[in-house]
Design an enzyme around this catalytic site. Structure first.
Site, PDB file in Angstrom:
ATOM      1  N   ARG A  68       0.851  -1.184   0.000  1.00 37.64           N
ATOM      2  CA  ARG A  68       0.000   0.000   0.000  1.00 37.64           C
ATOM      3  C   ARG A  68       0.891   1.239   0.000  1.00 37.64           C
ATOM      4  O   ARG A  68       1.909   1.283   0.687  1.00 37.64           O
ATOM      5  CB  ARG A  68      -0.870   0.019   1.258  1.00 37.64           C
ATOM      6  N   TYR A 196      -1.314  -3.521  -6.989  1.00 37.63           N
ATOM      7  CA  TYR A 196      -1.114  -4.226  -5.716  1.00 37.63           C
ATOM      8  C   TYR A 196      -2.401  -4.276  -4.875  1.00 37.63           C
ATOM      9  O   TYR A 196      -3.091  -3.254  -4.728  1.00 37.63           O
ATOM     10  CB  TYR A 196       0.019  -3.572  -4.901  1.00 37.63           C
ATOM     11  N   GLY A 197      -2.644  -5.405  -4.279  1.00 41.35           N
ATOM     12  CA  GLY A 197      -3.865  -5.699  -3.513  1.00 41.35           C
ATOM     13  C   GLY A 197      -4.506  -4.554  -2.753  1.00 41.35           C
ATOM     14  O   GLY A 197      -5.610  -4.116  -3.084  1.00 41.35           O
ATOM     15  N   LYS A 205      -9.549  -2.262   1.978  1.00 44.29           N
ATOM     16  CA  LYS A 205      -9.222  -1.088   2.798  1.00 44.29           C
ATOM     17  C   LYS A 205     -10.027   0.139   2.361  1.00 44.29           C
ATOM     18  O   LYS A 205     -10.480   0.917   3.201  1.00 44.29           O
ATOM     19  CB  LYS A 205      -7.724  -0.788   2.707  1.00 44.29           C
ATOM     20  N   HIS A 225     -10.714  -2.071  11.835  1.00 42.37           N
ATOM     21  CA  HIS A 225      -9.599  -2.899  11.364  1.00 42.37           C
ATOM     22  C   HIS A 225      -9.364  -4.008  12.401  1.00 42.37           C
ATOM     23  O   HIS A 225      -8.400  -3.963  13.161  1.00 42.37           O
ATOM     24  CB  HIS A 225      -8.361  -1.997  11.231  1.00 42.37           C
ATOM     25  N   SER A 247      -0.859  -3.415  11.355  1.00 39.08           N
ATOM     26  CA  SER A 247      -0.371  -4.411  10.400  1.00 39.08           C
ATOM     27  C   SER A 247       0.915  -5.046  10.949  1.00 39.08           C
ATOM     28  O   SER A 247       1.708  -4.377  11.603  1.00 39.08           O
ATOM     29  CB  SER A 247      -0.067  -3.749   9.053  1.00 39.08           C
ATOM     30  N   CYS A 249       1.262  -7.466  13.272  1.00 35.57           N
ATOM     31  CA  CYS A 249       1.278  -7.833  14.690  1.00 35.57           C
ATOM     32  C   CYS A 249       0.593  -9.174  14.920  1.00 35.57           C
ATOM     33  O   CYS A 249       0.280  -9.530  16.061  1.00 35.57           O
ATOM     34  CB  CYS A 249       0.611  -6.762  15.541  1.00 35.57           C
ATOM     35  N   GLY A 250       0.311  -9.921  13.841  1.00 34.31           N
ATOM     36  CA  GLY A 250      -0.195 -11.284  14.013  1.00 34.31           C
ATOM     37  C   GLY A 250      -1.703 -11.415  14.113  1.00 34.31           C
ATOM     38  O   GLY A 250      -2.206 -12.361  14.729  1.00 34.31           O
ATOM     39  N   LYS A 251      -2.451 -10.500  13.500  1.00 34.24           N
ATOM     40  CA  LYS A 251      -3.919 -10.608  13.536  1.00 34.24           C
ATOM     41  C   LYS A 251      -4.395 -11.913  12.918  1.00 34.24           C
ATOM     42  O   LYS A 251      -5.247 -12.602  13.457  1.00 34.24           O
ATOM     43  CB  LYS A 251      -4.546  -9.448  12.742  1.00 34.24           C
ATOM     44  N   THR A 252      -3.820 -12.224  11.756  1.00 37.07           N
ATOM     45  CA  THR A 252      -4.259 -13.425  11.046  1.00 37.07           C
ATOM     46  C   THR A 252      -3.958 -14.685  11.866  1.00 37.07           C
ATOM     47  O   THR A 252      -4.798 -15.583  11.969  1.00 37.07           O
ATOM     48  CB  THR A 252      -3.574 -13.484   9.665  1.00 37.07           C
ATOM     49  N   ASP A 276      -9.306  -9.407   9.367  1.00 40.06           N
ATOM     50  CA  ASP A 276      -8.835  -8.055   9.050  1.00 40.06           C
ATOM     51  C   ASP A 276      -9.866  -6.954   9.300  1.00 40.06           C
ATOM     52  O   ASP A 276      -9.489  -5.865   9.702  1.00 40.06           O
ATOM     53  CB  ASP A 276      -8.391  -8.012   7.577  1.00 40.06           C
ATOM     54  N   ASN A 372       6.517  -8.604   1.528  1.00 37.16           N
ATOM     55  CA  ASN A 372       5.068  -8.379   1.604  1.00 37.16           C
ATOM     56  C   ASN A 372       4.326  -9.238   0.573  1.00 37.16           C
ATOM     57  O   ASN A 372       3.258  -8.871   0.097  1.00 37.16           O
ATOM     58  CB  ASN A 372       4.758  -6.893   1.393  1.00 37.16           C
ATOM     59  N   ARG A 374       1.990 -12.221  -0.822  1.00 36.77           N
ATOM     60  CA  ARG A 374       0.671 -12.502  -0.256  1.00 36.77           C
ATOM     61  C   ARG A 374       0.042 -13.754  -0.833  1.00 36.77           C
ATOM     62  O   ARG A 374       0.457 -14.258  -1.883  1.00 36.77           O
ATOM     63  CB  ARG A 374      -0.263 -11.324  -0.593  1.00 36.77           C
ATOM     64  N   ARG A 405       2.769  -3.650  19.450  1.00 41.50           N
ATOM     65  CA  ARG A 405       4.048  -4.323  19.629  1.00 41.50           C
ATOM     66  C   ARG A 405       4.893  -3.416  20.509  1.00 41.50           C
ATOM     67  O   ARG A 405       5.387  -2.396  20.052  1.00 41.50           O
ATOM     68  CB  ARG A 405       4.679  -4.500  18.250  1.00 41.50           C
ATOM     69  N   GLY A 499      -0.326 -19.896  19.712  1.00 41.37           N
ATOM     70  CA  GLY A 499      -1.441 -20.593  20.350  1.00 41.37           C
ATOM     71  C   GLY A 499      -1.552 -20.302  21.838  1.00 41.37           C
ATOM     72  O   GLY A 499      -2.650 -20.316  22.419  1.00 41.37           O
ATOM     73  N   ASN A 501      -1.485 -17.676  23.270  1.00 39.73           N
ATOM     74  CA  ASN A 501      -2.289 -16.477  23.531  1.00 39.73           C
ATOM     75  C   ASN A 501      -3.701 -16.829  24.007  1.00 39.73           C
ATOM     76  O   ASN A 501      -4.395 -16.000  24.594  1.00 39.73           O
ATOM     77  CB  ASN A 501      -2.365 -15.596  22.272  1.00 39.73           C
TER      78      ASN A 501
HETATM   79  C1  OXD Z   1      -2.746  -4.293   6.218  1.00 40.27           C
HETATM   80  C2  OXD Z   1      -3.314  -5.428   5.454  1.00 40.27           C
HETATM   81  O1  OXD Z   1      -1.764  -3.696   5.779  1.00 40.27           O
HETATM   82  O2  OXD Z   1      -4.267  -6.037   5.960  1.00 40.27           O
HETATM   83  O3  OXD Z   1      -3.272  -3.990   7.285  1.00 40.27           O
HETATM   84  O4  OXD Z   1      -2.839  -5.710   4.358  1.00 40.27           O
HETATM   85 MN    MN Z   2      -5.071  -5.074   7.693  1.00 38.08          MN
END
Ligand code: OXD
Ligand code: MN
Length: 590
Positions: A68, A196-197, A205, A225, A247, A249-252, A276, A372, A374, A405, A499, A501
């Site tokens: 992005r 790009y995505g 987004k 988000h 972004s 920080c391990g959301k996924t 996300d 980055n 994907r 973080r 895990g 967490n």
């Molecule tokens: C971000 C994404 O950058 O989800 O937050 O790609």
């Molecule tokens: Mn995101």
């Protein structure tokens, strides 16, 4: 198709972009197959080994089009003030004019695809419709994974339904002629010059956060988000949480975590709703309900493996589009930190022959995959996908979690005193820059609610909206803050993360259910150690002391940073946040 406004708009955009032909995307399998064939013959995608990775493709973007581009992303409101001090702003008139010169004739000799899509189950109270015009088959194929596309959406729109006008062209893929423009007052997005995505999958987004946050304020809901996950306890009760992290920080990973060995006997089960974006509304029961408006994951490949995220490894085995990863000789893919041995050779993300140990002219190791890089994969592929993904009602949210973080300062977990204090905690969220970002290592960047790059209006008004939402709920979720990244004095992580967490989430849900008491500190409530299940984790009390230490000196420094951050909003900042700031100062003084 009977929607005159939609037809007129498509015609007008076609007049400007001058495509060779126009194709409407109907969401059918037949059309998808045709598009895949076309993308393969045009070289936009490479078909991967269909035995090992059925339905999977590889795409490579231009070298300078891999992330992005926040500096080329603008909120174009009539008044600059409405975009606020944290957004790039351009006047709508100038923005349309500038972009139009790039869009003019940009689709010559190309096909213009028209993609009607719904964010959220078609027809649900939560859902919003968009129509994306694009000259990229890659975008179409991604949108087919990430959103609900086709006829059903048009039927739902009927003759005059409201939709977000999303215009995209790759144009020349020239970074000097790239603009990502949002016109919230016109419900319009124009993106040009990128492939790009995050810049071009306009449902993500651009619509689901920037435009949706603007709409959500007017309509009194929240576009955030955040990941959404359910945690089912052995009694079959599922507690749902929504969590915001900046972004990287391990959301996924958190959204689809696998319970740790030590908690296996408890038979917890995780249900992934989203990784996300969360759209949240107050229902008639006075509680907050949420959906994930997307139907796919657009996840970062490097570091994804069976240890860090086994559910994702399973998810991306079929019907997945890979972007900017290494192509192996057997037609499968690889990235730094993937499962298995480092391949002996391959084609790197830029399409060049690659071997391990290669270095560039400056001696810097050549990466096989872009940092980055994907994958785009359907949520339904995920072994932990929630069975409630298609429910128009969404899921009830018990807890909202903010996190960043932080090597120091923020304890593993704390709970805010109430909603207003929780909004302060979210508004002052911060994260340290990692090696993956430009800037000084360890430097703290404030990223309120992880929405800094995604809020479509003045963030001061956004905070006010959060405060109002809290007042409108009978049963507002409790608000927590977590930090998985606290380090000891040698820079070693104190908490194992991943895990493990779940141990923290377990405490959070117990607090929501009123089952455990907590210790009051100046910053909020923290757990009594005895309420954290540490079975099977070799973590002594000393480590816990470090994880939960609240150091006055550090917090007094933090307060200075918060004040400077708040000051940029001048008189617009809600008084309540200054009250919370003063109260925190006072609690540290006594
Ligand atoms: C971000 C994404 O950058 O989800 O937050 O790609
Ligand atoms: Mn995101």
């Amino acid at each position: 198709m009977q929607h005159k406004k939609l037809k007129d708009w498509v015609n007008k955009m076609a007049q400007m972009c001058e495509p060779e032909k126009i194709v409407w995307i109907d969401g059918s399998d037949i059309q998808k197959k045709q598009l895949e064939q076309e993308a393969m013959s045009g070289g936009e995608v490479i078909q991967l080994n269909q035995e090992k990775l059925p339905g999977c493709f590889l795409h490579r973007t231009a070298k300078d089009d891999v992330a992005r581009t926040e500096h080329l992303t603008f909120i174009c409101t009539r008044k600059k003030h409405d975009a606020g001090p944290t957004n790039n702003w351009m006047s709508p008139r100038l923005a349309y004019k500038k972009a139009a010169t790039i869009f003019k004739g940009a689709m010559k000799g190309r096909t213009m695809y028209v993609i009607p899509f719904s964010m959220g189950p078609v027809g649900s109270t939560f859902a919003k419709v968009g129509v994306e015009i694009t000259d990229s088959i890659y975008v179409v194929l991604n949108m087919l994974i990430m959103t609900r596309v086709g006829e059903a959406v048009l039927r739902h729109l009927g003759k005059d339904g409201e939709f977000t006008k999303c215009l995209h062209s790759k144009a020349e893929l020239d970074i000097n002629k790239r603009l990502i423009l949002h016109f919230p007052e016109d419900n319009t997005i124009w993106s040009v010059g990128s492939g790009y995505g995050g810049n071009v999958l306009l449902g993500k987004k651009c619509l689901s956060l920037r435009i949706a946050s603007f709409i959500a304020r007017k309509e009194r809901w929240l576009a955030e988000h955040m990941l959404i996950m359910g945690i089912e306890d052995p009694n079959g009760r599922i507690g749902y949480i929504a969590a915001a992290f900046p972004s990287a920080c391990g959301k996924t990973n958190l959204a689809m975590l696998v319970p740790p060995e030590g908690l296996k006997v408890k038979n917890y089960r995780i249900w992934t709703v989203g990784d996300d974006i969360a759209w949240m509304r107050i229902d008639s029961d006075g509680s907050l309900w949420a959906i994930n408006p997307e139907t796919g994951f657009f996840g970062v490949a490097p570091g994804t493996n069976s240890k860090t995220n086994p559910n994702m490894v399973a998810t991306i085995k079929k019907n997945t589009i890979y972007t900017n990863v290494l192509l192996k000789p057997d037609g499968t893919v690889w990235w730094e930190g993937a499962d298995g041995d480092v391949p002996a050779e391959g084609i790197d993300w830029q399409g060049r022959p690659w071997k391990p140990g290669m270095a560039d002219a400056n001696g810097v190791p050549v990466k096989a995959a872009h940092a980055n890089s994907r994958f785009t994969a359907p949520v339904v592929n995920c072994p932990s996908a929630s069975y409630r993904l298609e429910q128009h009602h969404g899921v009830p949210i018990s807890a909202i979690i903010f996190g960043g973080r932080r090597q120091h300062l923020a304890p593993l977990v704390y709970e805010s005193f109430n909603w207003q204090h929780g909004v302060f905690v979210g508004a002052t969220m911060a994260s340290e820059l990692t090696a993956a970002q430009v800037g000084k290592l360890g430097q703290v960047r404030r990223d309120p609610m992880a929405m800094l790059p995604f809020c479509g209006y003045n963030m001061a008004d956004y905070f006010r909206h959060w405060l109002t939402m809290g007042k409108s709920m009978v049963n507002p979720p409790k608000i927590f803050h977590v930090n998985w990244f606290r380090c000891d004095e040698n820079g070693k992580f104190l908490w194992p993360g991943f895990g493990e967490n779940l141990r923290v989430l377990e405490w959070i849900l117990q607090r929501c259910a009123g089952r455990v008491r907590a210790k009051e500190t100046p910053i909020g409530y923290v757990p009594f150690y005895s309420d954290l299940d540490m079975t099977g984790l070799n973590l002594g009390e000393a480590a816990l002391d470090e994880l939960f230490a609240i150091e006055k000196k550090g917090w007094l420094e933090e307060l200075k940073g918060i004040k400077a951050f708040f000051n940029q909003f001048k008189k617009d900042l809600p008084e309540e946040l200054w009250q919370e700031y003063e109260a925190l100062c006072a609690r540290f003084k006594t």
